[in-house]
Design a protein around this motif. Structure first.
Motif, PDB file in Angstrom:
ATOM      1  N   ILE A   1      -1.691  -2.499   8.040  1.00  0.00           N
ATOM      2  CA  ILE A   1      -0.758  -3.538   8.461  1.00  0.00           C
ATOM      3  C   ILE A   1      -1.498  -4.497   9.388  1.00  0.00           C
ATOM      4  CG2 ILE A   1       1.302  -4.046   9.831  1.00  0.00           C
ATOM      5  CD1 ILE A   1       1.964  -2.965   7.106  1.00  0.00           C
ATOM      6  N   THR A   2      -1.533  -5.765   8.987  1.00  0.00           N
ATOM      7  CA  THR A   2      -2.266  -6.767   9.757  1.00  0.00           C
ATOM      8  C   THR A   2      -1.355  -7.716  10.516  1.00  0.00           C
ATOM      9  OG1 THR A   2      -2.332  -8.067   7.725  1.00  0.00           O
ATOM     10  CG2 THR A   2      -4.286  -6.781   8.263  1.00  0.00           C
ATOM     11  N   SER A   3      -0.049  -7.668  10.245  1.00  0.00           N
ATOM     12  CA  SER A   3       0.843  -8.638  10.875  1.00  0.00           C
ATOM     13  C   SER A   3       2.252  -8.067  10.982  1.00  0.00           C
ATOM     14  CB  SER A   3       0.869  -9.950  10.080  1.00  0.00           C
ATOM     15  OG  SER A   3       1.034  -9.688   8.699  1.00  0.00           O
ATOM     16  N   ILE A   4       2.926  -8.456  12.060  1.00  0.00           N
ATOM     17  CA  ILE A   4       4.288  -8.013  12.351  1.00  0.00           C
ATOM     18  C   ILE A   4       5.050  -9.188  12.945  1.00  0.00           C
ATOM     19  CG2 ILE A   4       5.737  -6.383  13.643  1.00  0.00           C
ATOM     20  CD1 ILE A   4       3.223  -4.605  13.957  1.00  0.00           C
TER      21      ILE A   4
ATOM     22  N   THR B   1      13.984 -12.396  17.015  1.00  0.00           N
ATOM     23  CA  THR B   1      14.338 -12.441  18.436  1.00  0.00           C
ATOM     24  C   THR B   1      15.827 -12.224  18.679  1.00  0.00           C
ATOM     25  OG1 THR B   1      14.537 -14.857  18.299  1.00  0.00           O
ATOM     26  CG2 THR B   1      12.420 -13.954  19.021  1.00  0.00           C
ATOM     27  N   LYS B   2      16.645 -12.361  17.614  1.00  0.00           N
ATOM     28  CA  LYS B   2      18.087 -12.188  17.748  1.00  0.00           C
ATOM     29  C   LYS B   2      18.571 -10.826  17.264  1.00  0.00           C
ATOM     30  CE  LYS B   2      18.778 -17.137  16.893  1.00  0.00           C
ATOM     31  NZ  LYS B   2      19.358 -18.138  15.953  1.00  0.00           N
ATOM     32  N   ASP B   3      17.726 -10.122  16.510  1.00  0.00           N
ATOM     33  CA  ASP B   3      18.125  -8.848  15.913  1.00  0.00           C
ATOM     34  C   ASP B   3      16.899  -7.956  15.845  1.00  0.00           C
ATOM     35  OD1 ASP B   3      19.007  -6.706  14.441  1.00  0.00           O
ATOM     36  OD2 ASP B   3      19.588  -7.859  12.665  1.00  0.00           O
ATOM     37  N   ALA B   4      16.808  -6.993  16.777  1.00  0.00           N
ATOM     38  CA  ALA B   4      15.622  -6.149  16.872  1.00  0.00           C
ATOM     39  C   ALA B   4      15.437  -5.232  15.668  1.00  0.00           C
ATOM     40  CB  ALA B   4      15.693  -5.297  18.139  1.00  0.00           C
ATOM     41  N   ASP B   5      16.482  -5.034  14.880  1.00  0.00           N
ATOM     42  CA  ASP B   5      16.369  -4.205  13.680  1.00  0.00           C
ATOM     43  C   ASP B   5      15.715  -4.947  12.527  1.00  0.00           C
ATOM     44  OD1 ASP B   5      17.612  -2.086  14.945  1.00  0.00           O
ATOM     45  OD2 ASP B   5      19.615  -2.659  14.261  1.00  0.00           O
ATOM     46  N   HIS B   6      15.624  -6.252  12.630  1.00  0.00           N
ATOM     47  CA  HIS B   6      15.107  -7.109  11.562  1.00  0.00           C
ATOM     48  C   HIS B   6      13.621  -7.363  11.805  1.00  0.00           C
ATOM     49  CE1 HIS B   6      15.232 -11.406   9.629  1.00  0.00           C
ATOM     50  NE2 HIS B   6      14.555 -10.550   8.892  1.00  0.00           N
ATOM     51  N   ILE B   7      12.784  -6.708  11.001  1.00  0.00           N
ATOM     52  CA  ILE B   7      11.328  -6.768  11.170  1.00  0.00           C
ATOM     53  C   ILE B   7      10.693  -7.058   9.821  1.00  0.00           C
ATOM     54  CG2 ILE B   7       9.280  -5.504  11.946  1.00  0.00           C
ATOM     55  CD1 ILE B   7      11.181  -3.618  13.474  1.00  0.00           C
ATOM     56  N   ILE B   8       9.660  -7.874   9.811  1.00  0.00           N
ATOM     57  CA  ILE B   8       8.838  -8.035   8.623  1.00  0.00           C
ATOM     58  C   ILE B   8       7.401  -7.679   8.984  1.00  0.00           C
ATOM     59  CG2 ILE B   8      10.288  -9.707   7.413  1.00  0.00           C
ATOM     60  CD1 ILE B   8       8.542 -11.946   8.465  1.00  0.00           C
ATOM     61  N   VAL B   9       6.695  -7.088   8.023  1.00  0.00           N
ATOM     62  CA  VAL B   9       5.298  -6.713   8.232  1.00  0.00           C
ATOM     63  C   VAL B   9       4.492  -7.188   7.043  1.00  0.00           C
ATOM     64  CG1 VAL B   9       5.866  -4.712   9.649  1.00  0.00           C
ATOM     65  CG2 VAL B   9       5.591  -4.426   7.177  1.00  0.00           C
ATOM     66  N   GLY B  10       3.183  -7.333   7.258  1.00  0.00           N
ATOM     67  CA  GLY B  10       2.309  -7.818   6.203  1.00  0.00           C
ATOM     68  C   GLY B  10       1.096  -6.933   6.027  1.00  0.00           C
ATOM     69  N   SER B  11       0.682  -6.782   4.766  1.00  0.00           N
ATOM     70  CA  SER B  11      -0.488  -5.991   4.412  1.00  0.00           C
ATOM     71  C   SER B  11      -1.495  -6.898   3.716  1.00  0.00           C
ATOM     72  CB  SER B  11      -0.074  -4.851   3.478  1.00  0.00           C
ATOM     73  OG  SER B  11      -1.198  -4.286   2.842  1.00  0.00           O
ATOM     74  N   PRO B  12      -2.800  -6.697   3.933  1.00  0.00           N
ATOM     75  CA  PRO B  12      -3.793  -7.582   3.309  1.00  0.00           C
ATOM     76  C   PRO B  12      -3.914  -7.419   1.809  1.00  0.00           C
ATOM     77  CG  PRO B  12      -4.877  -5.784   4.450  1.00  0.00           C
ATOM     78  CD  PRO B  12      -3.429  -5.688   4.805  1.00  0.00           C
ATOM     79  N   GLY B  13      -3.281  -6.409   1.233  1.00  0.00           N
ATOM     80  CA  GLY B  13      -3.295  -6.263  -0.216  1.00  0.00           C
ATOM     81  C   GLY B  13      -1.939  -5.941  -0.792  1.00  0.00           C
ATOM     82  N   GLY B  14      -0.946  -5.753   0.069  1.00  0.00           N
ATOM     83  CA  GLY B  14       0.354  -5.280  -0.384  1.00  0.00           C
ATOM     84  C   GLY B  14       1.510  -6.207  -0.136  1.00  0.00           C
ATOM     85  N   GLY B  15       1.263  -7.398   0.437  1.00  0.00           N
ATOM     86  CA  GLY B  15       2.313  -8.386   0.576  1.00  0.00           C
ATOM     87  C   GLY B  15       3.163  -8.241   1.823  1.00  0.00           C
ATOM     88  N   VAL B  16       4.318  -8.914   1.785  1.00  0.00           N
ATOM     89  CA  VAL B  16       5.272  -8.931   2.901  1.00  0.00           C
ATOM     90  C   VAL B  16       6.390  -7.945   2.600  1.00  0.00           C
ATOM     91  CG1 VAL B  16       6.831 -10.345   4.289  1.00  0.00           C
ATOM     92  CG2 VAL B  16       4.754 -11.366   3.337  1.00  0.00           C
ATOM     93  N   TRP B  17       6.757  -7.161   3.631  1.00  0.00           N
ATOM     94  CA  TRP B  17       7.837  -6.179   3.528  1.00  0.00           C
ATOM     95  C   TRP B  17       8.852  -6.430   4.641  1.00  0.00           C
ATOM     96  CZ3 TRP B  17       7.758  -1.769   0.104  1.00  0.00           C
ATOM     97  CH2 TRP B  17       6.645  -1.730  -0.745  1.00  0.00           C
ATOM     98  N   LYS B  18      10.084  -6.011   4.385  1.00  0.00           N
ATOM     99  CA  LYS B  18      11.188  -6.324   5.295  1.00  0.00           C
ATOM    100  C   LYS B  18      12.043  -5.083   5.546  1.00  0.00           C
ATOM    101  CE  LYS B  18      15.480  -9.091   5.043  1.00  0.00           C
ATOM    102  NZ  LYS B  18      16.161 -10.109   4.192  1.00  0.00           N
TER     103      LYS B  18
END
Length: 849
Positions: free
Chosen positions: A129-132, A136-153
Motif C-alpha cells: 500500500i503506497t497511498s491512503i 475528513t467528514k467520515d472516519a469510516d470512509h477510507i481509500i487506499v492505493g496499491s502500485p499494481g492493484g489499483g484503488v480500493w474503498k
C-alpha cells in the motif's frame, strides 16, 4: 572501528551515493534504455553495496520487470502508450462487429490471498500500500492505493473493501486524496505524472492531468477551496493548480525533486514544500522562498538529502523536518517560528531508517521508505518511519521503536508488528495509519505502545504481486506462489491460504506425486522445501553456493518426483529432492555447459524428460539427452527475434514449443524442436508478451498468452487471437499454468493476486440459452437515458465504450429486474454496449443524440 565512527563514515559516503544515484532519475525520465539504466545502477551499487536496506532489492524488482517489458529497442513504453493501445484494441473489436452479436466469454474468479496466515514465513502481509486517504467528514470512509492493484474503498473502517479501478487502463497508484468539501470526489496519482479523478466516489474515472515525468507521490487539497491543489513528484518537483487539477505549474526552483507539501494548520496562506531543499510560501502558494536555516555551515545546517515535513494543529508554529542522507537517516530539525529557522536535534550515531530496534545499523531505503506525522492534539508527539516505525514524546529529542517487521521479534520486544518498508503515515481522528509493503495498518491507540499496537486492516484487499506460481495436477487444486515483499504462500484444497516463506517469494511448485510437498525460492536462488504444505520448511543448499537471477528457475522432473533442476550459470540436477544437507551443495550435479550468464528460464518436456530448453536473454539452448553428457554441450537454438520471457512445451510433443518474446512479433511457435520458427502475432494487441502455456484438454491445441493487459488464446490452425478477459482486471500477467485435473487455467498477476478460469472448450455450443433479441434496449437512439430489459434472470456486468475504445460506463453485478435504467452522461454519438453474464456476452450498438 567503533559504531559512531562507522555511522559517521556511512553519512560521509552517502553524499557520494546521492551523487551517483542517477539511475533513479533515468528510470523516471523515459529517455534511456534499460541497458543504460542497468549500467548506471551498477556504478551506484558498486559504491553503495547490495546488502539488505541499501535499495538494491527495490532496484532488482524494477530491473526484472523492465527486462520483460522493454521493447526490441530496449526502451520501456509509457503508460500513455498502453492506454492508447488498449483503447485502440477495444475500438477495433467493437467496430469490427455486426450491429449486435452474442459470444461465449471467460468468467475469471479471484482466489486471493486477501489476508495472511503465517506458519513459517517471517514477514507476512497481503500486498503493498503506497497511498491512503481518509474522509475528513467520515472516519469510516477510507481509500487506499496499491502500485499494481489499483484503488480500493471501505466505508466501514476496513471491515469490507471494494476495488474501484479493475477496468481502467492504468492501475498503478502512488497518491490519493479525497475532496474535503465533496467526499464523492477522489483523485489519484500514478507514474509518468498522471493524475486521475472521479466525481462518483470511484465508480467512474477520467484522466485529469499529466504533470510531467515522475511518479506523483502526494496530492494536497485546500479545504476551503478545492480548486487550489498541490502535488509532489519525486523527479519533477512540487506543483500547484488553481483550477481543480486540470493545469499544473512548478512552484519552486528545486524542480528536479519533490517529496512533501503541507499547509500550516489554521493558516492556509502558509504552505511548506520540500524536495532536497525546504521552501515556504506566505501567499497561499503563489510564491515560495527557499529556507536555508540562516546558517551557512555548522551543526544546524540542512544537508542535500530528501526531506519530509511534520506539522500539528496543537501548535501550528512548530514545524518538523525529517531528513535523509543518501538512503539512511540524515537528521531531524525543529522550528518554532513557522519554518523560518530550524534547530537540528542531536541524533548523532542514530539511524532510524534501518532494521535495528536500537537504530544502530546502516540500512535504509529513503526516500522510498520515509515519512513523518505529528499528533494533532500534541505537538510533541511525533512519529517517523523508514523500514520500521518510531515515536517521540518530547518533540523529537529522542525516539523509541514502535514496530518490528517480524511478528515474533515484535512480540518479544512488546511493540507492534507492522510489515517492513513503510511508504506513508497519516495521523487522523486520533489514530495512526500506515501504508507498508504488507498492507494498511492502524494504531487505534497510538499513545500506548505494546504488542498489539498495530491492527492490520488489509484483509479483503486482493493486491498480492505474484512473480510465479506452481499448481498441482489434482482436483481440488493446490497452488504455491511466490510474491514481491510477501514471501511464498500456498492455496490449499480447502481454499485457504498459508504463508510458508518470507522475503520476496519467487519460483514455486507442488510435488506432482505428493501435493503435501512444496518447493519454493526467494530472491537470487535461495531454495526451500516443505513436506507438510507449509507448516514447516527446510533449506536446500544451492549448487556450490551459487547465486542466481532475481528469479531463479526451479523445476521438477515430469516423471521422477525425486529429481529436481535449478538454473544458475548452468543447469543443475538433484536426484534426491535436493536434501543432501550433510554435504552442503553436493546434492547437485551440473548437466550443462556454463552459459556465460545466469539462466532466465528453462522447461522440461512433459512427455520426454530428456528434452530441455533453456533461455538466457535472447539466446536459447536445447538438450535431447537430459544433459547427461557434457562432452556434447547443449546446442544453440535460433530463428526468432527478441529476448525470451516465457517458454511453453506442448504436453504430448517435445518438439512443439512456443515462446513469448519482447520483439514486435511477440510469440513464436516451433514444431521441429526449435530448428525453425513461425511468428504468430497475427492480431494480438501491442502489449508485452509475458507468459505462454499450452492446453490439450479438449483434444485441440490451444495456446494461451498472458500480457500486461489480459489473457488471449489461439486455436489450432487459426490466425486470430481471442481475448479471454471477462472479469479479469487490467493487470500484468506474471505466469499462466493449466491444471488438467480440474480443467482450469490459473493466472498469477502482478498486483491482483491469483485468478482462475475454466479452460476454453471449443466443443461448447450453447450461449446461456438466450438470443440477442432477448436483450432489449429502449429507446435506442436515446438522449443518453435508456432501459435494459433482459428475460434472462441473472446478474450482469455492463460496459459502454465510445468509438475510440474508451470505457465510459462500467458497473458490476447489476440486477436488471430491480434497476434497469442507465444514464450515460456522454456527448452525442455512437457507442458500444456490452452486457455480460458469467458465461455469455451480448454486444449492441447505442446511439446518443
Amino acid at each position: 572501528m567503533n559504531k559512531p565512527t562507522l555511522i559517521l563514515l556511512t553519512y560521509l559516503l552517502s553524499f557520494l551515493y546521492a551523487e551517483s544515484q542517477d539511475y533513479l532519475k533515468m528510470i523516471n525520465s523515459e529517455e534511456f534504455t534499460v541497458q543504460e539504466i542497468q549500467n548506471a545502477a551498477q556504478e551506484y551499487f558498486d559504491i553503495r553495496g547490495t546488502e539488505r536496506g541499501t535499495g538494491f532489492k527495490s532496484y532488482k524488482r524494477w530491473e526484472y520487470n523492465a527486462l520483460r517489458m522493454q521493447d526490441e529497442n530496449g526502451f520501456l513504453k509509457s503508460s500513455t502508450y498502453y492506454i492508447n493501445e488498449l483503447e485502440r484494441y477495444n475500438s477495433e473489436i467493437n467496430n469490427s462487429s455486426k450491429l449486435s452479436r452474442a459470444s461465449l466469454v471467460s468468467n475469471w474468479e479471484q482466489l486471493g490471498p486477501t489476508s495472511w496466515n503465517q506458519t513459517s514465513g517471517w514477514n507476512p502481509g497481503v500486498g503493498r500500500i503506497t497511498s491512503i486517504a481518509i474522509d475528513t467528514k467520515d472516519a469510516d470512509h477510507i481509500i487506499v492505493g496499491s502500485p499494481g492493484g489499483g484503488v480500493w474503498k471501505t466505508t466501514d473502517s476496513g471491515a469490507n473493501w471494494s476495488v474501484l479501478t479493475d477496468n481502467l487502463s492504468n492501475i498503478r497508484v502512488f497518491a490519493l486524496a479525497i475532496d474535503p468539501v465533496n467526499s464523492s470526489v477522489y483523485y489519484w496519482g500514478s507514474t509518468s505524472g498522471v493524475i486521475y479523478k472521479s466525481t462518483e466516489a470511484g465508480s467512474t474515472w477520467n484522466q485529469l492531468a499529466d504533470t510531467g515525468n515522475g511518479t506523483v507521490n502526494k496530492i494536497l487539497i485546500n479545504p476551503n477551496d478545492p480548486n487550489k491543489m498541490f502535488c509532489s513528484s519525486q523527479y519533477h518537483g512540487v506543483l500547484k493548480s488553481t483550477d481543480g487539477g486540470v493545469n499544473w505549474d512548478s512552484i519552486h526552483s528545486d524542480s528536479n525533486t519533490g517529496f512533501d507539501v503541507e499547509f500550516k494548520p489554521g493558516d492556509l496562506s502558509v504552505v511548506y514544500a520540500s524536495g532536497n531543499n525546504f521552501f515556504k510560501s506566505t501567499d497561499s502558494g503563489q510564491t515560495f522562498s527557499k529556507i536555508t536555516n540562516n546558517v551557512v555551515s555548522g551543526a544546524n545546517s540542512f544537508n542535500s538529502g530528501p526531506k519530509m515535513i511534520g506539522v500539528s494543529a496543537a501548535k501550528p508554529e512548530v514545524v518538523y523536518l525529517l531528513e535523509a542522507s543518501g538512503s539512511v537517516f540524515g537528521g531531524f530539525h525543529k522550528s518554532t517560528d513557522s519554518g523560518d529557522n530550524f534547530t537540528k536535534l542531536n541524533h548523532v550515531s542514530k539511524n532510524y531508517f534501518g532494521y535495528s530496534s536500537t537504530a544502530d545499523d546502516s540500512s535504509g531505503q529513503a526516500p522510498r521508505d520515509m515519512d513523518i506525522v505529528v499528533n494533532s492534539n500534541d505537538e510533541n508527539d511525533v512519529h517517523i518511519a523508514g523500514i520500521l516505525s518510531w515515536r517521540s514524546t518530547d518533540g523529537g529529542v529522542s525516539f523509541n521503536i514502535t514496530s518490528q517487521w517480524i511478528p515474533q521479534t515484535a512480540a518479544g520486544e512488546n511493540i507492534g508488528y507492522c510489515h517492513a518498508d513503510i511508504d506513508i503515515m497519516i495521523y487522523q481522528n486520533n489514530k495512526l495509519y500506515i501504508g507498508s509493503d504488507g498492507g494498511i495498518f492502524v494504531a487505534n491507540n497510538p499513545l500506548t505502545v505494546n504488542s498489539t499496537y498495530y491492527t492490520d486492516l488489509t484483509p479483503g484487499l486482493g493486491i498480492r504481486q505474484f512473480y510465479r506460481i506452481g499448481t498441482s495436477q489434482t482436483n481440488p487444486v493446490i497452488v504455491s506462489g511466490g510474491a514481491q515483499d510477501n514471501g511464498t504462500s500456498v492455496y490449499r484444497a480447502d481454499k485457504t491460504w498459508v504463508d510458508w516463506l518470507g522475503a520476496d517469494g519467487m519460483e514455486s511448485f507442488v510435488d506432482h506425486s505428493d501435493s503435501n510437498i512444496l518447493y519454493g525460492t526467494s530472491q537470487f536462488g535461495s531454495l526451500y522445501k516443505s513436506f507438510n504444505q507449509g507448516q514447516s520448511r527446510i533449506g536446500i543448499p544451492s549448487p556450490n553456493n551459487k547465486s542466481g537471477n532475481w528469479i531463479t528457475p526451479f523445476e521438477q522432473d515430469p516423471t521422477d518426483s525425486n529429481t529436481i533442476y535449478s538454473g544458475y550459470d548452468k543447469i543443475y540436477k538433484s536426484t534426491n529432492g535436493g536434501e543432501n544437507l550433510s554435504s552442503k551443495g553436493q546434492s547437485w550435479v551440473s548437466i550443462s555447459q556454463d552459459f556465460g550468464s545466469n539462466v532466465n528460464h528453462f522447461k522440461i518436456a512433459p512427455s520426454d524428460n530428456d528434452v530441455i530448453y533453456v533461455a538466457v536473454g535472447s539466446n536459447m539452448y536445447k538438450t535431447t539427452s537430459g544433459g547427461g553428457s557434457l562432452i556434447a554441450p547443449w546446442s544453440s537454438v535460433s530463428g526468432f527475434s527478441g529476448s525470451i520471457n516465457s517458454i511453453a512445451i506442448h504436453p504430448t510433443d517435445p518438439n512443439k514449443l512456443a515462446i513469448a518474446t519482447n520483439s514486435s512479433e511477440k510469440v513464436y511457435i516451433s514444431t521441429d524442436g526449435g530448428s525453425s520458427w513461425t511468428a504468430i502475432r497475427h492480431d494480438l494487441p501491442s502489449f508485452a508478451a509475458l507468459a505462454v502455456v499450452w492446453d490439450t484438454t479438449y483434444n485441440e491445441d490451444i495456446l494461451y498468452i498472458g500480457m500486461n493487459y489480459g489473457v488471449y488464446y489461439l486455436r489450432e490452425n487459426t490466425t486470430s487471437w481471442t481475448a479471454y478477459t471477462t472479469g479479469l482486471p487490467n493487470v500484468s500477467i506474471s505466469e499462466l499454468e493449466v491444471n488438467f485435473a480440474d480443467k482450469k487455467l490459473y493466472s498469477a498477476t502482478y498486483g491482483r493476486g491469483l485468478w482462475s478460469v475454466d479452460l476454453f472448450d471449443p466443443t461448447t455450443s450453447g450461449l446461456d440459452d438466450f438470443k440477442i433479441s432477448d436483450l432489449e434496449v429502449s429507446p435506442n437512439p436515446s438522449t443518453g437515458v435508456f432501459s435494459l430489459d433482459w428475460k434472462l434472470n441473472k446478474l450482469v456486468t455492463i460496459k459502454i465504450f465510445d468509438t475510440l475504445g474508451k470505457l465510459v460506463f462500467y458497473e458490476k453485478n447489476r440486477d436488471l429486474s430491480q434497476n434497469s435504467e442507465i444514464e450515460l452522461q456522454a456527448p452525442n454519438g455512437l457507442y458500444f454496449l456490452k452486457v455480460n453474464t458469467s458465461q455469455s456476452e451480448i454486444t449492441k450498438k447505442l446511439i446518443v443524440k
